[in-house]
Design a protein around this motif. Sequence first.
Motif, PDB file in Angstrom:
ATOM      1  N   ASP A  88      20.467  37.875 -30.974  1.00 13.52           N
ATOM      2  CA  ASP A  88      20.750  36.510 -31.401  1.00 13.52           C
ATOM      3  C   ASP A  88      19.450  35.730 -31.600  1.00 13.52           C
ATOM      4  OD1 ASP A  88      19.886  35.636 -28.843  1.00 13.52           O
ATOM      5  OD2 ASP A  88      21.921  35.649 -28.039  1.00 13.52           O
ATOM      6  N   ALA A  89      19.578  34.500 -32.071  1.00 15.96           N
ATOM      7  CA  ALA A  89      18.399  33.692 -32.386  1.00 15.96           C
ATOM      8  C   ALA A  89      17.527  33.469 -31.157  1.00 15.96           C
ATOM      9  CB  ALA A  89      18.836  32.356 -32.980  1.00 15.96           C
ATOM     10  N   LEU A  90      18.146  33.144 -30.035  1.00 12.76           N
ATOM     11  CA  LEU A  90      17.395  32.867 -28.818  1.00 12.76           C
ATOM     12  C   LEU A  90      16.602  34.090 -28.368  1.00 12.76           C
ATOM     13  CD1 LEU A  90      16.935  30.586 -26.730  1.00 12.76           C
ATOM     14  CD2 LEU A  90      18.802  31.567 -25.389  1.00 12.76           C
ATOM     15  N   SER A  91      17.218  35.246 -28.408  1.00 12.06           N
ATOM     16  CA  SER A  91      16.543  36.480 -27.980  1.00 12.06           C
ATOM     17  C   SER A  91      15.410  36.852 -28.927  1.00 12.06           C
ATOM     18  CB  SER A  91      17.551  37.633 -27.894  1.00 12.06           C
ATOM     19  OG  SER A  91      18.540  37.374 -26.915  1.00 12.06           O
ATOM     20  N   ALA A 112      11.778  29.327 -25.745  1.00  8.93           N
ATOM     21  CA  ALA A 112      12.486  29.686 -26.972  1.00  8.93           C
ATOM     22  C   ALA A 112      13.499  28.610 -27.347  1.00  8.93           C
ATOM     23  CB  ALA A 112      13.190  31.031 -26.794  1.00  8.93           C
ATOM     24  N   TYR A 113      14.238  28.119 -26.378  1.00 11.79           N
ATOM     25  CA  TYR A 113      15.238  27.086 -26.656  1.00 11.79           C
ATOM     26  C   TYR A 113      14.558  25.805 -27.138  1.00 11.79           C
ATOM     27  CZ  TYR A 113      19.339  24.119 -26.233  1.00 11.79           C
ATOM     28  OH  TYR A 113      20.373  23.263 -26.508  1.00 11.79           O
ATOM     29  N   PHE A 114      13.439  25.454 -26.497  1.00  8.68           N
ATOM     30  CA  PHE A 114      12.698  24.246 -26.881  1.00  8.68           C
ATOM     31  C   PHE A 114      12.275  24.319 -28.346  1.00  8.68           C
ATOM     32  CE2 PHE A 114       8.410  22.395 -27.426  1.00  8.68           C
ATOM     33  CZ  PHE A 114       8.717  21.051 -27.253  1.00  8.68           C
ATOM     34  N   ILE A 118      13.538  22.153 -31.740  1.00  7.10           N
ATOM     35  CA  ILE A 118      12.640  21.422 -32.643  1.00  7.10           C
ATOM     36  C   ILE A 118      13.025  21.657 -34.096  1.00  7.10           C
ATOM     37  CG2 ILE A 118      10.279  21.405 -33.556  1.00  7.10           C
ATOM     38  CD1 ILE A 118       9.258  21.691 -30.733  1.00  7.10           C
ATOM     39  N   PHE A 119      13.431  22.878 -34.412  1.00  9.25           N
ATOM     40  CA  PHE A 119      13.787  23.226 -35.783  1.00  9.25           C
ATOM     41  C   PHE A 119      15.271  23.015 -36.084  1.00  9.25           C
ATOM     42  CE2 PHE A 119       9.743  25.541 -35.567  1.00  9.25           C
ATOM     43  CZ  PHE A 119       9.192  25.147 -36.770  1.00  9.25           C
ATOM     44  N   GLY A 120      15.965  22.262 -35.218  1.00 10.80           N
ATOM     45  CA  GLY A 120      17.352  21.911 -35.480  1.00 10.80           C
ATOM     46  C   GLY A 120      18.333  23.047 -35.335  1.00 10.80           C
ATOM     47  N   LEU A 121      18.043  23.997 -34.431  1.00 11.81           N
ATOM     48  CA  LEU A 121      18.873  25.194 -34.290  1.00 11.81           C
ATOM     49  C   LEU A 121      19.567  25.299 -32.931  1.00 11.81           C
ATOM     50  CD1 LEU A 121      16.390  27.718 -35.932  1.00 11.81           C
ATOM     51  CD2 LEU A 121      18.499  26.864 -36.952  1.00 11.81           C
ATOM     52  N   LYS A 122      19.621  24.203 -32.179  1.00 14.81           N
ATOM     53  CA  LYS A 122      20.167  24.281 -30.819  1.00 14.81           C
ATOM     54  C   LYS A 122      21.638  24.697 -30.804  1.00 14.81           C
ATOM     55  CE  LYS A 122      21.414  19.384 -30.286  1.00 14.81           C
ATOM     56  NZ  LYS A 122      21.211  18.188 -29.453  1.00 14.81           N
ATOM     57  N   ASP A 123      22.362  24.447 -31.900  1.00 14.18           N
ATOM     58  CA  ASP A 123      23.784  24.791 -31.938  1.00 14.18           C
ATOM     59  C   ASP A 123      24.039  26.240 -32.339  1.00 14.18           C
ATOM     60  OD1 ASP A 123      24.528  22.194 -31.210  1.00 14.18           O
ATOM     61  OD2 ASP A 123      24.572  21.513 -33.297  1.00 14.18           O
ATOM     62  N   VAL A 124      22.987  26.972 -32.719  1.00 17.18           N
ATOM     63  CA  VAL A 124      23.194  28.358 -33.169  1.00 17.18           C
ATOM     64  C   VAL A 124      22.319  29.346 -32.397  1.00 17.18           C
ATOM     65  CG1 VAL A 124      23.919  27.652 -35.479  1.00 17.18           C
ATOM     66  CG2 VAL A 124      21.507  28.108 -35.035  1.00 17.18           C
ATOM     67  N   VAL A 125      21.826  28.937 -31.226  1.00 15.07           N
ATOM     68  CA  VAL A 125      20.904  29.802 -30.491  1.00 15.07           C
ATOM     69  C   VAL A 125      21.535  31.131 -30.094  1.00 15.07           C
ATOM     70  CG1 VAL A 125      19.466  27.919 -29.628  1.00 15.07           C
ATOM     71  CG2 VAL A 125      21.468  28.659 -28.297  1.00 15.07           C
ATOM     72  N   LYS A 126      22.848  31.154 -29.919  1.00 17.75           N
ATOM     73  CA  LYS A 126      23.526  32.395 -29.520  1.00 17.75           C
ATOM     74  C   LYS A 126      24.173  33.110 -30.697  1.00 17.75           C
ATOM     75  CE  LYS A 126      23.505  33.642 -25.961  1.00 17.75           C
ATOM     76  NZ  LYS A 126      22.441  34.457 -25.292  1.00 17.75           N
ATOM     77  N   SER A 128      24.258  35.529 -33.923  1.00 16.16           N
ATOM     78  CA  SER A 128      23.502  36.684 -34.393  1.00 16.16           C
ATOM     79  C   SER A 128      22.752  36.307 -35.666  1.00 16.16           C
ATOM     80  CB  SER A 128      24.439  37.862 -34.671  1.00 16.16           C
ATOM     81  OG  SER A 128      25.264  37.590 -35.798  1.00 16.16           O
ATOM     82  N   ILE A 129      21.723  37.057 -35.976  1.00 19.61           N
ATOM     83  CA  ILE A 129      20.933  36.779 -37.172  1.00 19.61           C
ATOM     84  C   ILE A 129      21.797  36.848 -38.431  1.00 19.61           C
ATOM     85  CG2 ILE A 129      19.000  37.573 -38.586  1.00 19.61           C
ATOM     86  CD1 ILE A 129      18.277  36.124 -35.942  1.00 19.61           C
ATOM     87  N   GLU A 130      22.759  37.751 -38.449  1.00 16.81           N
ATOM     88  CA  GLU A 130      23.620  37.903 -39.619  1.00 16.81           C
ATOM     89  C   GLU A 130      24.496  36.683 -39.851  1.00 16.81           C
ATOM     90  OE1 GLU A 130      25.722  41.480 -38.860  1.00 16.81           O
ATOM     91  OE2 GLU A 130      24.063  42.795 -39.449  1.00 16.81           O
ATOM     92  N   GLN A 131      24.731  35.892 -38.806  1.00 19.91           N
ATOM     93  CA  GLN A 131      25.561  34.695 -38.935  1.00 19.91           C
ATOM     94  C   GLN A 131      24.778  33.489 -39.463  1.00 19.91           C
ATOM     95  OE1 GLN A 131      26.968  35.022 -34.681  1.00 19.91           O
ATOM     96  NE2 GLN A 131      28.930  34.462 -35.598  1.00 19.91           N
TER      97      GLN A 131
END
Length: 213
Positions: A88-91, A112-114, A118-126, A128-131
């Motif tokens: 996933d994005a966080l990993s 990583a979460y921080f 910053i880049f507006g991705l806190k809602d998609v951190v979990k 997968s890259i394909e999503q």
Amino acid sequence: MLRVSRLSKKFKSKSLFSNLGFELARGKIGLIRGASGVGKSVLLQCIAGLLDYEEGIVTLGQQTLIKGQPHKEIGFVFQSYELFAHYDALSNVALPLMIVRKLSKEQALERAYFLLEIFGLKDVVKHSIEQLSGGQQQRVALARALAMEPNLLLLDEPSAALDPENVKNLIHVLKGLADKNTTILLSSHDQNFISQLEEAQVMDWSTLTEEKS
């Protein structure tokens, strides 16, 4: 300081570029401007040690870099992202921090979460890259490179898949890194992005050839 001197690269028997050279002071942002296909991406990969080259010298500070050998103090953001599709994005951001920088899992996830926030991705951190959309994937790649706190950060067409708001976020982050003495080199043909990066040392591709002595 980053110094590139008399760099030449061929593909098979064709010369892609020859005798290229420039200098970029520590803590400065450099931007190589040129049309698509002229060789900007290949030049960045040569500097990063991801591609070999025929002739030339690349130095970072007092160190001469070995051609074709990646350097741990150089971060690279590919135009094609090169993310780990099965994480996933966080990993994607946290794992290199644990493996290379030896941070604890808690420290790596926090940083990583921080950066993703910053880049507006806190809602998609979990997610997968394909999503993720192409723009979201690029922002994950940017966050991953920045997380490593490289001395030299190379970015290939970093604004290509970003909307105007995230272009502003990127410029803010780059300025902050430069203020902390990170040297940054980008390639771009996006004139709108170039015009907003007012602090950059803009170098036109056609002016990079060094005269032979």
